[in-house]
Design a protein around this motif. Structure first.
Motif, mmCIF file in Angstrom:
data_model
loop_
_atom_site.group_PDB
_atom_site.id
_atom_site.type_symbol
_atom_site.label_atom_id
_atom_site.label_comp_id
_atom_site.label_asym_id
_atom_site.label_seq_id
_atom_site.Cartn_x
_atom_site.Cartn_y
_atom_site.Cartn_z
ATOM 1 N N ASP A 59 17.668 3.913 -3.206
ATOM 2 C CA ASP A 59 18.846 3.462 -3.958
ATOM 3 C C ASP A 59 19.036 1.940 -3.863
ATOM 4 O O ASP A 59 20.131 1.445 -3.971
ATOM 5 C CB ASP A 59 20.106 4.210 -3.483
ATOM 6 N N TYR A 60 17.939 1.221 -3.605
ATOM 7 C CA TYR A 60 17.992 -0.245 -3.648
ATOM 8 C C TYR A 60 16.683 -0.745 -4.263
ATOM 9 O O TYR A 60 15.696 0.011 -4.335
ATOM 10 C CB TYR A 60 18.211 -0.839 -2.249
ATOM 11 N N ASP A 61 16.700 -1.990 -4.700
ATOM 12 C CA ASP A 61 15.527 -2.514 -5.404
ATOM 13 C C ASP A 61 14.410 -2.851 -4.400
ATOM 14 O O ASP A 61 14.594 -3.693 -3.527
ATOM 15 C CB ASP A 61 15.936 -3.770 -6.188
ATOM 16 N N VAL A 66 6.212 -4.037 -3.792
ATOM 17 C CA VAL A 66 5.120 -3.181 -4.295
ATOM 18 C C VAL A 66 3.877 -4.043 -4.468
ATOM 19 O O VAL A 66 3.879 -5.006 -5.224
ATOM 20 C CB VAL A 66 5.515 -2.498 -5.628
ATOM 21 N N ARG A 67 2.811 -3.707 -3.755
ATOM 22 C CA ARG A 67 1.586 -4.502 -3.800
ATOM 23 C C ARG A 67 0.577 -3.961 -4.802
ATOM 24 O O ARG A 67 -0.268 -4.702 -5.291
ATOM 25 C CB ARG A 67 0.946 -4.546 -2.415
ATOM 26 N N GLU A 68 0.609 -2.691 -5.073
ATOM 27 C CA GLU A 68 -0.321 -2.077 -6.045
ATOM 28 C C GLU A 68 0.352 -0.897 -6.707
ATOM 29 O O GLU A 68 1.090 -0.155 -6.044
ATOM 30 C CB GLU A 68 -1.569 -1.526 -5.334
ATOM 31 N N LYS A 69 0.074 -0.744 -7.978
ATOM 32 C CA LYS A 69 0.461 0.495 -8.661
ATOM 33 C C LYS A 69 -0.822 1.295 -8.820
ATOM 34 O O LYS A 69 -1.802 0.770 -9.348
ATOM 35 C CB LYS A 69 1.075 0.187 -10.020
ATOM 36 N N VAL A 70 -0.814 2.523 -8.371
ATOM 37 C CA VAL A 70 -2.048 3.315 -8.392
ATOM 38 C C VAL A 70 -2.130 4.129 -9.679
ATOM 39 O O VAL A 70 -1.364 5.062 -9.881
ATOM 40 C CB VAL A 70 -2.096 4.262 -7.164
ATOM 41 N N ASN A 71 -3.059 3.757 -10.540
ATOM 42 C CA ASN A 71 -3.269 4.504 -11.786
ATOM 43 C C ASN A 71 -4.527 5.359 -11.715
ATOM 44 O O ASN A 71 -4.763 6.204 -12.566
ATOM 45 C CB ASN A 71 -3.426 3.554 -12.981
ATOM 46 N N GLU A 72 -5.346 5.062 -10.710
ATOM 47 C CA GLU A 72 -6.626 5.767 -10.612
ATOM 48 C C GLU A 72 -6.884 6.109 -9.154
ATOM 49 O O GLU A 72 -6.717 5.266 -8.270
ATOM 50 C CB GLU A 72 -7.731 4.848 -11.137
ATOM 51 N N LEU A 93 2.937 4.206 -5.599
ATOM 52 C CA LEU A 93 3.081 2.763 -5.411
ATOM 53 C C LEU A 93 2.697 2.427 -3.982
ATOM 54 O O LEU A 93 3.013 3.173 -3.057
ATOM 55 C CB LEU A 93 4.537 2.335 -5.668
ATOM 56 N N MET A 94 1.986 1.305 -3.820
ATOM 57 C CA MET A 94 1.531 0.914 -2.485
ATOM 58 C C MET A 94 2.351 -0.261 -1.958
ATOM 59 O O MET A 94 2.500 -1.276 -2.648
ATOM 60 C CB MET A 94 0.059 0.484 -2.535
ATOM 61 N N THR A 95 2.847 -0.094 -0.737
ATOM 62 C CA THR A 95 3.575 -1.176 -0.069
ATOM 63 C C THR A 95 2.941 -1.429 1.292
ATOM 64 O O THR A 95 2.121 -0.630 1.745
ATOM 65 C CB THR A 95 5.046 -0.786 0.176
ATOM 66 N N LYS A 96 3.334 -2.527 1.913
ATOM 67 C CA LYS A 96 2.956 -2.763 3.305
ATOM 68 C C LYS A 96 4.204 -2.439 4.116
ATOM 69 O O LYS A 96 5.292 -2.954 3.800
ATOM 70 C CB LYS A 96 2.557 -4.236 3.467
ATOM 71 N N ARG A 97 4.077 -1.566 5.111
ATOM 72 C CA ARG A 97 5.282 -1.077 5.779
ATOM 73 C C ARG A 97 6.141 -2.183 6.374
ATOM 74 O O ARG A 97 7.372 -2.114 6.336
ATOM 75 C CB ARG A 97 4.921 -0.049 6.853
ATOM 76 N N ALA A 98 5.519 -3.230 6.941
ATOM 77 C CA ALA A 98 6.332 -4.292 7.533
ATOM 78 C C ALA A 98 7.261 -4.877 6.471
ATOM 79 O O ALA A 98 8.445 -5.141 6.736
ATOM 80 C CB ALA A 98 5.438 -5.367 8.122
ATOM 81 N N GLU A 99 6.746 -5.028 5.250
ATOM 82 C CA GLU A 99 7.549 -5.607 4.161
ATOM 83 C C GLU A 99 8.582 -4.605 3.647
ATOM 84 O O GLU A 99 9.753 -4.946 3.442
ATOM 85 C CB GLU A 99 6.626 -6.060 3.020
ATOM 86 N N LYS A 204 -4.522 -3.278 -1.379
ATOM 87 C CA LYS A 204 -3.145 -3.815 -1.400
ATOM 88 C C LYS A 204 -3.161 -5.315 -1.649
ATOM 89 O O LYS A 204 -2.624 -6.083 -0.853
ATOM 90 C CB LYS A 204 -2.454 -3.517 -0.079
ATOM 91 N N GLY A 205 -3.825 -5.712 -2.699
ATOM 92 C CA GLY A 205 -3.847 -7.141 -3.021
ATOM 93 C C GLY A 205 -4.780 -7.889 -2.090
ATOM 94 O O GLY A 205 -6.000 -7.777 -2.201
ATOM 95 N N ASP A 206 -4.220 -8.593 -1.094
ATOM 96 C CA ASP A 206 -5.059 -9.430 -0.235
ATOM 97 C C ASP A 206 -5.792 -8.657 0.859
ATOM 98 O O ASP A 206 -6.558 -9.216 1.620
ATOM 99 C CB ASP A 206 -4.222 -10.561 0.384
#
Ligand SMILES: Cc1cc2nc3c(=O)[nH]c(=O)nc-3n(C[C@H](O)[C@H](O)[C@H](O)COP(=O)(O)OP(=O)(O)OC[C@H]3O[C@@H](n4cnc5c(N)ncnc54)[C@H](O)[C@@H]3O)c2cc1C
Length: 358
Positions: A59-61, A66-72, A93-99, A204-206
Protein backbone atom coordinates in the motif's frame (compact mmCIF):
# COMPACT_ATOMS: atom_id res chain seq x y z
CA UNK A 1 16.27 4.21 36.17
CA UNK A 2 14.08 2.09 33.90
CA UNK A 3 12.05 4.03 31.34
CA UNK A 4 8.60 2.79 30.52
CA UNK A 5 6.57 3.12 27.29
CA UNK A 6 2.90 2.16 26.92
CA UNK A 7 1.19 1.58 23.56
CA UNK A 8 -1.77 -0.35 22.20
CA UNK A 9 0.30 -2.74 20.09
CA UNK A 10 3.99 -3.66 20.02
CA UNK A 11 5.30 -4.87 16.65
CA UNK A 12 8.70 -6.61 16.77
CA UNK A 13 10.53 -6.76 13.43
CA UNK A 14 10.60 -4.26 10.57
CA UNK A 15 10.61 -6.66 7.58
CA UNK A 16 7.64 -6.88 5.17
CA UNK A 17 5.38 -8.50 7.81
CA UNK A 18 6.12 -5.92 10.51
CA UNK A 19 5.78 -2.98 8.14
CA UNK A 20 2.41 -4.29 6.90
CA UNK A 21 1.19 -4.66 10.51
CA UNK A 22 2.34 -1.19 11.53
CA UNK A 23 0.69 0.49 8.54
CA UNK A 24 -2.62 -1.34 9.03
CA UNK A 25 -2.67 -0.76 12.80
CA UNK A 26 -1.85 2.95 12.64
CA UNK A 27 -4.36 3.46 9.81
CA UNK A 28 -6.94 1.95 12.20
CA UNK A 29 -6.00 4.43 14.94
CA UNK A 30 -3.85 2.18 17.16
CA UNK A 31 -0.83 3.54 19.04
CA UNK A 32 2.06 1.35 17.91
CA UNK A 33 5.67 0.77 18.94
CA UNK A 34 7.82 -0.78 16.20
CA UNK A 35 10.99 -2.45 17.48
CA UNK A 36 13.93 -3.46 15.30
CA UNK A 37 17.24 -4.92 16.36
CA UNK A 38 19.11 -3.80 13.23
CA UNK A 39 19.69 -0.37 11.75
CA UNK A 40 18.52 0.05 8.16
CA UNK A 41 19.70 -0.28 5.47
CA UNK A 42 20.31 -3.87 6.49
CA UNK A 43 20.70 -6.91 4.29
CA UNK A 44 18.45 -9.94 4.48
CA UNK A 45 19.14 -13.19 2.64
CA UNK A 46 16.42 -13.13 0.00
CA UNK A 47 16.15 -13.08 -3.79
CA UNK A 48 13.76 -10.13 -3.54
CA UNK A 49 11.25 -11.42 -6.12
CA UNK A 50 7.80 -9.86 -5.78
CA UNK A 51 4.85 -11.88 -7.04
CA UNK A 52 1.61 -10.37 -8.30
CA UNK A 53 0.06 -11.23 -4.92
CA UNK A 54 2.70 -9.23 -3.02
CA UNK A 55 2.42 -6.31 -5.43
CA UNK A 56 -1.36 -6.21 -4.99
CA UNK A 57 -1.04 -5.96 -1.20
CA UNK A 58 1.66 -3.29 -0.99
CA UNK A 59 0.00 0.00 0.00
CA UNK A 60 2.94 2.34 -0.68
CA UNK A 61 4.91 3.22 -3.79
CA UNK A 62 7.79 0.76 -4.23
CA UNK A 63 8.40 1.29 -7.96
CA UNK A 64 11.68 3.15 -7.28
CA UNK A 65 13.28 -0.09 -6.01
CA UNK A 66 12.19 -2.38 -8.86
CA UNK A 67 15.39 -3.45 -10.62
CA UNK A 68 13.91 -5.81 -13.23
CA UNK A 69 10.54 -6.68 -14.61
CA UNK A 70 10.47 -10.36 -15.47
CA UNK A 71 8.75 -11.05 -18.78
CA UNK A 72 10.62 -14.24 -19.57
CA UNK A 73 11.46 -17.18 -17.35
CA UNK A 74 13.46 -20.24 -18.34
CA UNK A 75 12.57 -23.42 -16.46
CA UNK A 76 14.59 -26.61 -16.64
CA UNK A 77 14.74 -30.01 -15.02
CA UNK A 78 18.07 -31.84 -15.34
CA UNK A 79 18.53 -32.98 -18.97
CA UNK A 80 14.91 -32.42 -20.01
CA UNK A 81 14.17 -29.76 -22.64
CA UNK A 82 13.91 -26.34 -20.97
CA UNK A 83 10.54 -24.59 -20.98
CA UNK A 84 10.52 -20.86 -21.72
CA UNK A 85 7.68 -18.90 -20.19
CA UNK A 86 7.11 -15.63 -22.01
CA UNK A 87 4.54 -12.97 -21.26
CA UNK A 88 3.98 -9.54 -22.74
CA UNK A 89 3.49 -8.11 -19.27
CA UNK A 90 5.78 -8.88 -16.30
CA UNK A 91 5.18 -12.07 -14.33
CA UNK A 92 7.23 -10.89 -11.33
CA UNK A 93 9.23 -7.87 -10.20
CA UNK A 94 12.79 -8.08 -8.92
CA UNK A 95 14.06 -5.96 -6.04
CA UNK A 96 17.13 -5.98 -3.84
CA UNK A 97 15.96 -6.67 -0.30
CA UNK A 98 18.18 -4.04 1.34
CA UNK A 99 16.52 -1.42 -0.88
CA UNK A 100 13.01 -2.84 -0.62
CA UNK A 101 13.21 -3.09 3.17
CA UNK A 102 14.64 0.42 3.62
CA UNK A 103 11.66 1.72 1.68
CA UNK A 104 9.40 -0.43 3.86
CA UNK A 105 10.81 1.06 7.07
CA UNK A 106 10.34 4.55 5.63
CA UNK A 107 6.71 3.65 4.84
CA UNK A 108 6.24 2.45 8.44
CA UNK A 109 7.90 5.56 9.88
CA UNK A 110 5.71 7.82 7.77
CA UNK A 111 2.88 6.75 10.12
CA UNK A 112 2.49 7.84 13.73
CA UNK A 113 4.31 4.79 15.14
CA UNK A 114 7.08 5.08 17.72
CA UNK A 115 10.28 3.48 16.44
CA UNK A 116 12.94 1.83 18.58
CA UNK A 117 16.20 0.23 17.47
CA UNK A 118 17.09 -1.96 20.44
CA UNK A 119 19.42 -4.82 21.28
CA UNK A 120 18.04 -8.32 21.84
CA UNK A 121 15.03 -8.61 24.15
CA UNK A 122 16.00 -9.56 27.72
CA UNK A 123 12.61 -10.87 28.75
CA UNK A 124 8.91 -10.99 28.09
CA UNK A 125 6.04 -10.83 30.57
CA UNK A 126 2.68 -12.18 29.44
CA UNK A 127 -0.17 -10.94 31.60
CA UNK A 128 -3.90 -11.38 31.37
CA UNK A 129 -4.37 -7.77 30.28
CA UNK A 130 -1.04 -6.86 28.63
CA UNK A 131 2.32 -7.95 27.22
CA UNK A 132 5.55 -6.37 28.38
CA UNK A 133 8.95 -6.52 26.67
CA UNK A 134 12.00 -5.95 28.82
CA UNK A 135 15.18 -4.30 27.56
CA UNK A 136 18.14 -2.91 29.50
CA UNK A 137 16.78 0.33 31.00
CA UNK A 138 13.47 0.13 29.12
CA UNK A 139 10.12 -1.67 29.43
CA UNK A 140 7.61 -1.51 26.57
CA UNK A 141 4.07 -2.47 27.42
CA UNK A 142 1.28 -3.15 24.94
CA UNK A 143 -2.20 -4.59 24.94
CA UNK A 144 -1.03 -6.90 22.14
CA UNK A 145 2.23 -8.06 20.62
CA UNK A 146 2.69 -8.78 16.91
CA UNK A 147 5.81 -10.93 16.45
CA UNK A 148 7.24 -10.21 12.99
CA UNK A 149 10.79 -11.16 13.91
CA UNK A 150 11.49 -13.63 11.12
CA UNK A 151 12.22 -17.34 10.81
CA UNK A 152 14.36 -17.52 13.97
CA UNK A 153 11.75 -15.62 16.04
CA UNK A 154 13.17 -14.65 19.44
CA UNK A 155 9.64 -14.02 20.70
CA UNK A 156 8.67 -17.62 19.89
CA UNK A 157 11.82 -18.87 21.60
CA UNK A 158 11.15 -16.75 24.71
CA UNK A 159 7.56 -17.93 24.91
CA UNK A 160 7.86 -21.60 24.00
CA UNK A 161 11.53 -22.26 24.75
CA UNK A 162 12.54 -23.50 21.29
CA UNK A 163 12.15 -22.69 17.61
CA UNK A 164 9.11 -24.56 16.34
CA UNK A 165 7.81 -25.66 12.99
CA UNK A 166 8.96 -26.88 9.61
CA UNK A 167 11.78 -25.22 7.70
CA UNK A 168 13.17 -25.16 4.18
CA UNK A 169 16.68 -23.93 3.43
CA UNK A 170 18.11 -21.47 0.95
CA UNK A 171 21.48 -19.97 0.16
CA UNK A 172 22.17 -17.04 -2.14
CA UNK A 173 24.90 -14.72 -3.38
CA UNK A 174 25.44 -11.85 -5.78
CA UNK A 175 27.59 -11.78 -8.91
CA UNK A 176 28.77 -8.53 -10.50
CA UNK A 177 27.13 -8.26 -13.95
CA UNK A 178 30.49 -7.19 -15.45
CA UNK A 179 31.86 -10.65 -14.67
CA UNK A 180 29.21 -12.41 -16.72
CA UNK A 181 30.13 -12.68 -20.37
CA UNK A 182 26.84 -13.64 -21.89
CA UNK A 183 23.86 -11.34 -22.27
CA UNK A 184 21.63 -14.36 -22.93
CA UNK A 185 21.02 -15.22 -19.30
CA UNK A 186 17.73 -13.91 -18.15
CA UNK A 187 15.71 -15.13 -15.22
CA UNK A 188 16.03 -18.87 -14.81
CA UNK A 189 15.00 -21.61 -12.42
CA UNK A 190 16.64 -25.05 -12.61
CA UNK A 191 14.67 -27.73 -10.80
CA UNK A 192 16.47 -30.77 -9.49
CA UNK A 193 19.83 -29.10 -8.93
CA UNK A 194 19.17 -29.31 -5.20
CA UNK A 195 16.92 -32.15 -4.02
CA UNK A 196 13.43 -30.91 -3.17
CA UNK A 197 14.05 -27.57 -4.80
CA UNK A 198 15.85 -25.58 -7.45
CA UNK A 199 18.67 -23.27 -8.36
CA UNK A 200 17.94 -19.76 -9.61
CA UNK A 201 19.60 -16.90 -11.47
CA UNK A 202 17.84 -13.55 -11.22
CA UNK A 203 19.34 -10.58 -13.14
CA UNK A 204 19.06 -7.29 -11.25
CA UNK A 205 20.68 -4.64 -13.38
CA UNK A 206 24.24 -4.28 -12.07
CA UNK A 207 24.35 -7.79 -10.59
CA UNK A 208 22.89 -11.26 -10.76
CA UNK A 209 21.40 -12.97 -7.74
CA UNK A 210 22.11 -16.69 -7.71
CA UNK A 211 20.83 -19.21 -5.20
CA UNK A 212 19.71 -22.68 -4.19
CA UNK A 213 16.53 -23.69 -2.39
CA UNK A 214 15.11 -26.86 -0.91
CA UNK A 215 11.75 -27.03 0.81
CA UNK A 216 13.06 -29.74 3.15
CA UNK A 217 15.72 -28.81 5.70
CA UNK A 218 16.89 -32.45 5.67
CA UNK A 219 18.50 -31.53 2.33
CA UNK A 220 20.59 -28.74 3.86
CA UNK A 221 23.80 -30.62 3.01
CA UNK A 222 23.00 -30.01 -0.67
CA UNK A 223 22.20 -26.34 -0.14
CA UNK A 224 25.60 -25.06 0.91
CA UNK A 225 28.52 -22.95 -0.34
CA UNK A 226 30.25 -25.62 -2.48
CA UNK A 227 26.95 -26.53 -4.17
CA UNK A 228 26.16 -22.84 -4.78
CA UNK A 229 29.61 -22.24 -6.28
CA UNK A 230 29.14 -25.22 -8.56
CA UNK A 231 25.70 -24.03 -9.66
CA UNK A 232 26.98 -20.48 -10.28
CA UNK A 233 29.85 -21.83 -12.36
CA UNK A 234 27.53 -23.98 -14.48
CA UNK A 235 25.08 -21.09 -14.93
CA UNK A 236 27.33 -18.03 -15.22
CA UNK A 237 30.87 -19.30 -15.80
CA UNK A 238 33.94 -18.54 -13.66
CA UNK A 239 32.54 -15.80 -11.45
CA UNK A 240 33.14 -14.48 -7.94
CA UNK A 241 30.31 -14.78 -5.47
CA UNK A 242 29.83 -11.97 -2.97
CA UNK A 243 27.59 -11.79 0.09
CA UNK A 244 27.03 -15.57 0.29
CA UNK A 245 24.30 -16.10 2.86
CA UNK A 246 22.16 -19.03 3.90
CA UNK A 247 18.94 -18.75 5.88
CA UNK A 248 16.06 -21.01 6.97
CA UNK A 249 12.66 -20.58 5.36
CA UNK A 250 9.69 -21.09 7.67
CA UNK A 251 7.00 -23.22 6.01
CA UNK A 252 4.79 -24.60 8.84
CA UNK A 253 1.60 -22.88 7.70
CA UNK A 254 -0.23 -24.17 10.73
CA UNK A 255 -3.06 -22.74 12.82
CA UNK A 256 -1.17 -23.72 15.95
CA UNK A 257 1.79 -21.45 15.22
CA UNK A 258 -0.32 -18.30 14.75
CA UNK A 259 -0.28 -17.23 18.38
CA UNK A 260 -2.10 -17.40 21.67
CA UNK A 261 -3.51 -14.96 24.17
CA UNK A 262 -2.22 -11.50 23.27
CA UNK A 263 0.60 -12.57 20.97
CA UNK A 264 0.22 -13.04 17.19
CA UNK A 265 2.95 -14.42 14.92
CA UNK A 266 3.13 -13.07 11.38
CA UNK A 267 5.29 -13.65 8.29
CA UNK A 268 8.24 -15.98 8.73
CA UNK A 269 7.80 -15.90 12.52
CA UNK A 270 4.45 -17.62 11.88
CA UNK A 271 5.79 -19.98 9.18
CA UNK A 272 3.82 -18.51 6.27
CA UNK A 273 6.07 -19.18 3.27
CA UNK A 274 4.91 -21.28 0.29
CA UNK A 275 6.98 -24.48 0.51
CA UNK A 276 7.08 -25.28 -3.21
CA UNK A 277 8.70 -21.97 -4.22
CA UNK A 278 10.04 -20.41 -1.00
CA UNK A 279 7.95 -17.31 -1.75
CA UNK A 280 7.41 -15.62 1.61
CA UNK A 281 7.02 -11.89 1.01
CA UNK A 282 3.38 -12.27 -0.05
CA UNK A 283 2.54 -14.37 3.03
CA UNK A 284 4.43 -11.91 5.26
CA UNK A 285 2.51 -8.86 4.01
CA UNK A 286 -0.82 -10.70 4.01
CA UNK A 287 -0.52 -12.14 7.54
CA UNK A 288 0.93 -8.84 8.82
CA UNK A 289 -2.17 -7.05 7.55
CA UNK A 290 -4.62 -9.75 8.72
CA UNK A 291 -3.15 -9.91 12.23
CA UNK A 292 -3.36 -6.12 12.51
CA UNK A 293 -7.00 -6.11 11.38
CA UNK A 294 -7.75 -8.86 13.92
CA UNK A 295 -6.28 -6.73 16.71
CA UNK A 296 -8.29 -3.72 15.57
CA UNK A 297 -11.49 -5.80 15.75
CA UNK A 298 -10.65 -6.74 19.37
CA UNK A 299 -12.08 -9.57 21.49
CA UNK A 300 -10.41 -12.93 20.90
CA UNK A 301 -7.77 -11.56 18.51
CA UNK A 302 -6.00 -14.88 17.86
CA UNK A 303 -9.29 -16.48 16.93
CA UNK A 304 -10.09 -13.52 14.63
CA UNK A 305 -6.67 -13.94 13.04
CA UNK A 306 -7.18 -17.68 12.47
CA UNK A 307 -10.59 -17.08 10.96
CA UNK A 308 -9.53 -14.30 8.57
CA UNK A 309 -6.39 -16.24 7.51
CA UNK A 310 -8.16 -19.55 6.94
CA UNK A 311 -8.12 -19.28 3.12
CA UNK A 312 -4.40 -18.52 3.03
CA UNK A 313 -3.67 -21.22 5.62
CA UNK A 314 -5.44 -23.79 3.47
CA UNK A 315 -3.58 -22.72 0.32
CA UNK A 316 -0.25 -22.62 2.11
CA UNK A 317 -0.84 -26.04 3.74
CA UNK A 318 -1.87 -27.58 0.40
CA UNK A 319 1.24 -26.08 -1.16
CA UNK A 320 3.37 -27.91 1.41
CA UNK A 321 1.58 -31.20 0.68
CA UNK A 322 2.06 -30.50 -3.05
CA UNK A 323 5.83 -30.05 -2.50
CA UNK A 324 6.06 -33.36 -0.66
CA UNK A 325 4.35 -35.02 -3.61
CA UNK A 326 5.84 -33.22 -6.60
CA UNK A 327 9.56 -32.91 -5.86
CA UNK A 328 10.36 -36.64 -5.56
CA UNK A 329 8.41 -37.37 -8.77
CA UNK A 330 9.65 -34.51 -10.99
CA UNK A 331 11.44 -37.03 -13.23
CA UNK A 332 8.03 -38.02 -14.64
CA UNK A 333 5.78 -35.11 -13.68
CA UNK A 334 8.04 -32.26 -14.90
CA UNK A 335 6.13 -31.53 -18.15
CA UNK A 336 2.85 -31.20 -16.23
CA UNK A 337 4.53 -29.20 -13.48
CA UNK A 338 6.09 -26.81 -16.02
CA UNK A 339 2.71 -26.41 -17.76
CA UNK A 340 1.13 -25.54 -14.40
CA UNK A 341 3.86 -22.96 -13.69
CA UNK A 342 3.32 -21.53 -17.16
CA UNK A 343 -0.41 -20.99 -16.58
CA UNK A 344 0.28 -19.54 -13.10
CA UNK A 345 2.81 -17.15 -14.63
CA UNK A 346 0.26 -16.00 -17.24
CA UNK A 347 -2.31 -15.32 -14.50
CA UNK A 348 0.38 -13.49 -12.48
CA UNK A 349 1.21 -11.37 -15.49
CA UNK A 350 -2.45 -10.37 -15.88
CA UNK A 351 -2.82 -9.44 -12.22
CA UNK A 352 0.44 -7.48 -12.17
CA UNK A 353 -1.00 -5.37 -14.96
CA UNK A 354 -4.21 -4.93 -12.93
CA UNK A 355 -2.15 -3.89 -9.87
CA UNK A 356 -0.23 -1.32 -11.87
CA UNK A 357 -3.48 0.13 -13.23
CA UNK A 358 -4.83 0.76 -9.72
C1 LIG B 1 17.76 -17.04 0.24
C2 LIG B 1 16.29 -16.66 0.28
C3 LIG B 1 15.65 -16.22 -0.86
C4 LIG B 1 14.31 -15.81 -0.80
N1 LIG B 1 13.73 -15.30 -1.93
C5 LIG B 1 12.45 -14.87 -1.88
C6 LIG B 1 11.86 -14.24 -3.02
O1 LIG B 1 12.48 -14.04 -4.06
N2 LIG B 1 10.55 -13.85 -2.93
C7 LIG B 1 9.81 -14.04 -1.79
O2 LIG B 1 8.63 -13.69 -1.79
N3 LIG B 1 10.37 -14.60 -0.68
C8 LIG B 1 11.66 -15.00 -0.69
N4 LIG B 1 12.24 -15.51 0.44
C9 LIG B 1 11.45 -15.55 1.69
C10 LIG B 1 11.40 -14.14 2.29
O3 LIG B 1 12.70 -13.63 2.42
C11 LIG B 1 10.74 -14.17 3.68
O4 LIG B 1 9.61 -14.98 3.66
C12 LIG B 1 10.33 -12.76 4.13
O5 LIG B 1 11.47 -11.96 4.30
C13 LIG B 1 9.57 -12.81 5.45
O6 LIG B 1 9.34 -11.50 5.91
P1 LIG B 1 9.21 -11.22 7.47
O7 LIG B 1 8.90 -9.77 7.60
O8 LIG B 1 8.32 -12.21 8.09
O9 LIG B 1 10.65 -11.53 8.07
P2 LIG B 1 12.06 -10.85 7.76
O10 LIG B 1 12.09 -10.29 6.42
O11 LIG B 1 13.08 -11.86 8.16
O12 LIG B 1 12.12 -9.63 8.78
C14 LIG B 1 12.28 -9.85 10.16
C15 LIG B 1 12.79 -8.56 10.79
O13 LIG B 1 12.80 -8.73 12.19
C16 LIG B 1 14.01 -8.21 12.72
N5 LIG B 1 14.26 -8.93 13.97
C17 LIG B 1 14.61 -10.22 14.12
N6 LIG B 1 14.72 -10.51 15.43
C18 LIG B 1 14.42 -9.38 16.11
C19 LIG B 1 14.37 -9.07 17.49
N7 LIG B 1 14.64 -9.95 18.42
N8 LIG B 1 14.04 -7.80 17.83
C20 LIG B 1 13.76 -6.86 16.88
N9 LIG B 1 13.81 -7.12 15.56
C21 LIG B 1 14.13 -8.37 15.18
C22 LIG B 1 15.05 -8.48 11.64
O14 LIG B 1 16.15 -7.59 11.77
C23 LIG B 1 14.23 -8.22 10.38
O15 LIG B 1 14.28 -6.86 9.99
C24 LIG B 1 13.58 -15.91 0.42
C25 LIG B 1 14.22 -16.37 1.57
C26 LIG B 1 15.56 -16.74 1.51
C27 LIG B 1 16.23 -17.21 2.78
Amino acid sequence: MTKSVKVDVIVVGGGPAGVASVRTLTAGGARVALIEKTRFPRSKPCAGGLSAGAVRLLDYDFTTVVREKVNELRLSYKDKKPVIIKAEEPIALMTKRAEFDSLGIEAALSTECQYFVLPEISGIELRRDAVELIYPGLRIKGNYLVAADGAGSTIRRLISGRPKGAFGVAIEADVDANEVNTQEIRTKVDFGFSPGGYGWVFPKGDHYNVGLYSWNSRHSRFVNRPALKQYAQISLGEVNLSDIRGFPIAISCSKKSMGSGRVLFVGDAGGFTYASSGEGIYGAILTGQLAAKSVLIGGDVVNNYRATSSRYLRRCGLNRAFSRLIYPTLGVSYPLFAARLNSQAMRASMSLVDSEKR
